[in-house]
Design a protein around this motif. Structure first.
Motif, PDB file in Angstrom:
ATOM      1  N   ILE A  35       0.000 -55.485  46.694  1.00 19.77           N
ATOM      2  CA  ILE A  35      -0.696 -56.669  47.233  1.00 19.77           C
ATOM      3  C   ILE A  35       0.084 -57.938  46.930  1.00 19.77           C
ATOM      4  N   GLY A  36       0.496 -58.106  45.658  1.00 18.54           N
ATOM      5  CA  GLY A  36       1.156 -59.339  45.253  1.00 18.54           C
ATOM      6  C   GLY A  36       2.511 -59.548  45.891  1.00 18.54           C
ATOM      7  N   VAL A  37       3.378 -58.541  45.841  1.00 17.30           N
ATOM      8  CA  VAL A  37       4.724 -58.676  46.404  1.00 17.30           C
ATOM      9  C   VAL A  37       4.659 -58.822  47.919  1.00 17.30           C
ATOM     10  N   ASN A  38       3.779 -58.075  48.558  1.00 18.46           N
ATOM     11  CA  ASN A  38       3.626 -58.191  50.011  1.00 18.46           C
ATOM     12  C   ASN A  38       3.165 -59.589  50.404  1.00 18.46           C
ATOM     13  N   ASN A  39       2.234 -60.152  49.649  1.00 18.41           N
ATOM     14  CA  ASN A  39       1.764 -61.506  49.943  1.00 18.41           C
ATOM     15  C   ASN A  39       2.887 -62.526  49.771  1.00 18.41           C
ATOM     16  N   TYR A  40       3.695 -62.324  48.738  1.00 15.84           N
ATOM     17  CA  TYR A  40       4.833 -63.230  48.514  1.00 15.84           C
ATOM     18  C   TYR A  40       5.825 -63.152  49.667  1.00 15.84           C
ATOM     19  N   MET A  41       6.183 -61.951  50.082  1.00 14.79           N
ATOM     20  CA  MET A  41       7.180 -61.785  51.133  1.00 14.79           C
ATOM     21  C   MET A  41       6.682 -62.314  52.480  1.00 14.79           C
ATOM     22  N   GLU A  42       5.385 -62.246  52.719  1.00 17.87           N
ATOM     23  CA  GLU A  42       4.837 -62.703  53.998  1.00 17.87           C
ATOM     24  C   GLU A  42       4.674 -64.216  54.058  1.00 17.87           C
ATOM     25  N   HIS A  43       4.743 -64.892  52.921  1.00 19.58           N
ATOM     26  CA  HIS A  43       4.535 -66.341  52.888  1.00 19.58           C
ATOM     27  C   HIS A  43       5.686 -67.037  52.164  1.00 19.58           C
ATOM     28  N   VAL A  59       7.304 -52.511  35.123  1.00 19.62           N
ATOM     29  CA  VAL A  59       8.258 -51.583  35.752  1.00 19.62           C
ATOM     30  C   VAL A  59       7.950 -51.425  37.239  1.00 19.62           C
ATOM     31  N   VAL A  60       6.698 -51.205  37.576  1.00 23.37           N
ATOM     32  CA  VAL A  60       6.308 -51.016  38.979  1.00 23.37           C
ATOM     33  C   VAL A  60       6.561 -52.282  39.780  1.00 23.37           C
ATOM     34  N   PHE A  61       6.224 -53.432  39.211  1.00 19.13           N
ATOM     35  CA  PHE A  61       6.443 -54.708  39.895  1.00 19.13           C
ATOM     36  C   PHE A  61       7.923 -54.923  40.202  1.00 19.13           C
ATOM     37  N   LEU A  62       8.785 -54.699  39.215  1.00 22.45           N
ATOM     38  CA  LEU A  62      10.217 -54.890  39.423  1.00 22.45           C
ATOM     39  C   LEU A  62      10.771 -53.881  40.425  1.00 22.45           C
ATOM     40  N   ALA A  63      10.273 -52.651  40.368  1.00 17.73           N
ATOM     41  CA  ALA A  63      10.752 -51.621  41.294  1.00 17.73           C
ATOM     42  C   ALA A  63      10.353 -51.951  42.734  1.00 17.73           C
ATOM     43  N   LEU A  64       9.083 -52.290  42.942  1.00 20.26           N
ATOM     44  CA  LEU A  64       8.621 -52.616  44.294  1.00 20.26           C
ATOM     45  C   LEU A  64       9.233 -53.922  44.784  1.00 20.26           C
TER      46      LEU A  64
END
Length: 246
Positions: A32-40, A123-128
Motif C-alpha cells: 500500500i505505502g510504496v504503491n501510493n508513493y510511486m503513484e503520486h 526488509v520487506v519494505f526495502l525489497a518491494l
C-alpha cells in the motif's frame, strides 16, 4: 527456572499464527505505502520527499499509528490465550516456578515478536521498494535508528497489554481496548503529548524528525518510555501476584 518457562512459551507459539501475522502485515503495509508513493511522485517532489524517506512516510504512518499497536495486542493475547484455556494458569503455576517468571516470559516473548516484526517490516519494505524502483541511496543508519527506537517505543504498550491480557480470559478484550486508543493517535502523535501517549510512541519514534511537528530531545523520549514501562510492568506484576488463578 526462568529459561525453562521461556522454552515452554516457545513450544506453545512455534506453530502459532503469529508467524503468518509477522509476514502478512509488513507485506500488506509495504504494498500500500510504496504503491501510493510511486503513484503520486509529483506530490512528493513538491514536498521535497523523493526517494526512500518519501516512500517510508507512506508506510510508517499506517504501520506505526494503527497496525503495530493492534499487532502487539494480538501477540500478547495469543501468548496468554493458552493459559486461559482449560485452567492453563493453574497447571503452569503448579510446577515449581514463580509467577514472576511466568509473567516476565510473556513480556520477553512479546518484545521478541515485536522486534522481529520490525525487522521483517524493514526488509520487506526495502525489497518491494527496490522492485518498484524507488530511487536514491538507502539511508541505512536512519532506518536502523528509527526501527530500533520504534521497537523500544512499544515496551510501554506491551506492558499495558500484558497487564490486561493476564486478567481477561476473553481474547478480544485487549484488541478492542487497543482499537479504542488507536484512533486518538491521529490527533495526538503530532502534538507535544505524542511522546508520552503509549499508543503514539511507536509512530512518533519511526517518523522522520523533519516530518514531526513537535520534536523533543531523544533523552526525553527514552525517559518517557522507560517511566511508562516501569509503571505498567510493576503494576501488572503486582496485580498478577494478587489475582486469583482460574
Amino acid at each position: 527456572m526462568f529459561f525453562d518457562v521461556i522454552i515452554t512459551d516457545w513450544i506453545k507459539i512455534r506453530r502459532s499464527v503469529v508467524w503468518w501475522i509477522m509476514l502478512a502485515v509488513p507485506i500488506f503495509i509495504s504494498i500500500i505505502g510504496v504503491n501510493n508513493y510511486m503513484e503520486h511522485l509529483d506530490v512528493f517532489q513538491k514536498e521535497n520527499l523523493l526517494g526512500w524517506m518519501g516512500a517510508w512516510t507512506q508506510v510508517e504512518f499506517l504501520y506505526g499509528m494503527v497496525l503495530l499497536p493492534i499487532v502487539i495486542s494480538v501477540y500478547v493475547s495469543l501468548l496468554c490465550r493458552y493459559e486461559h484455556l482449560g485452567g492453563g494458569w493453574k497447571q503452569m503455576l503448579s510446577y515449581p516456578i514463580t509467577r514472576t517468571s511466568v509473567y516476565l516470559s510473556k513480556m520477553v516473548w512479546s518484545m521478541i515478536l515485536v522486534g522481529l516484526t520490525n525487522v521483517v517490516m524493514l526488509v520487506v519494505f526495502l525489497a518491494l521498494g527496490s522492485i518498484w524502483g524507488v530511487q536514491g541511496e538507502i539511508p541505512w543508519s536512519t532506518f536502523l535508528t528509527m526501527m530500533i527506537n520504534g521497537w523500544i517505543a512499544t515496551f510501554t504498550l506491551i506492558a499495558i497489554q500484558l497487564w490486561v491480557s493476564t486478567q481477561w480470559d476473553n481474547f478480544s478484550v485487549p484488541i478492542i481496548l487497543n482499537f479504542i486508543f488507536v484512533f486518538p493517535n491521529i490527533f495526538i502523535s503530532n502534538t507535544k503529548m505524542g511522546m508520552f501517549f503509549p499508543w503514539s510512541q511507536p509512530v512518533y519514534a519511526m517518523t522522520p524528525a523533519d516530518r514531526l511537528e513537535y520534536v523533543q530531545p531523544l533523552p526525553y523520549f527514552y525517559l518517557a518510555v522507560c517511566l511508562g514501562f516501569l509503571i505498567f510492568i510493576i503494576g501488572g506484576l503486582w496485580h498478577f501476584h494478587r489475582s486469583e488463578i482460574r
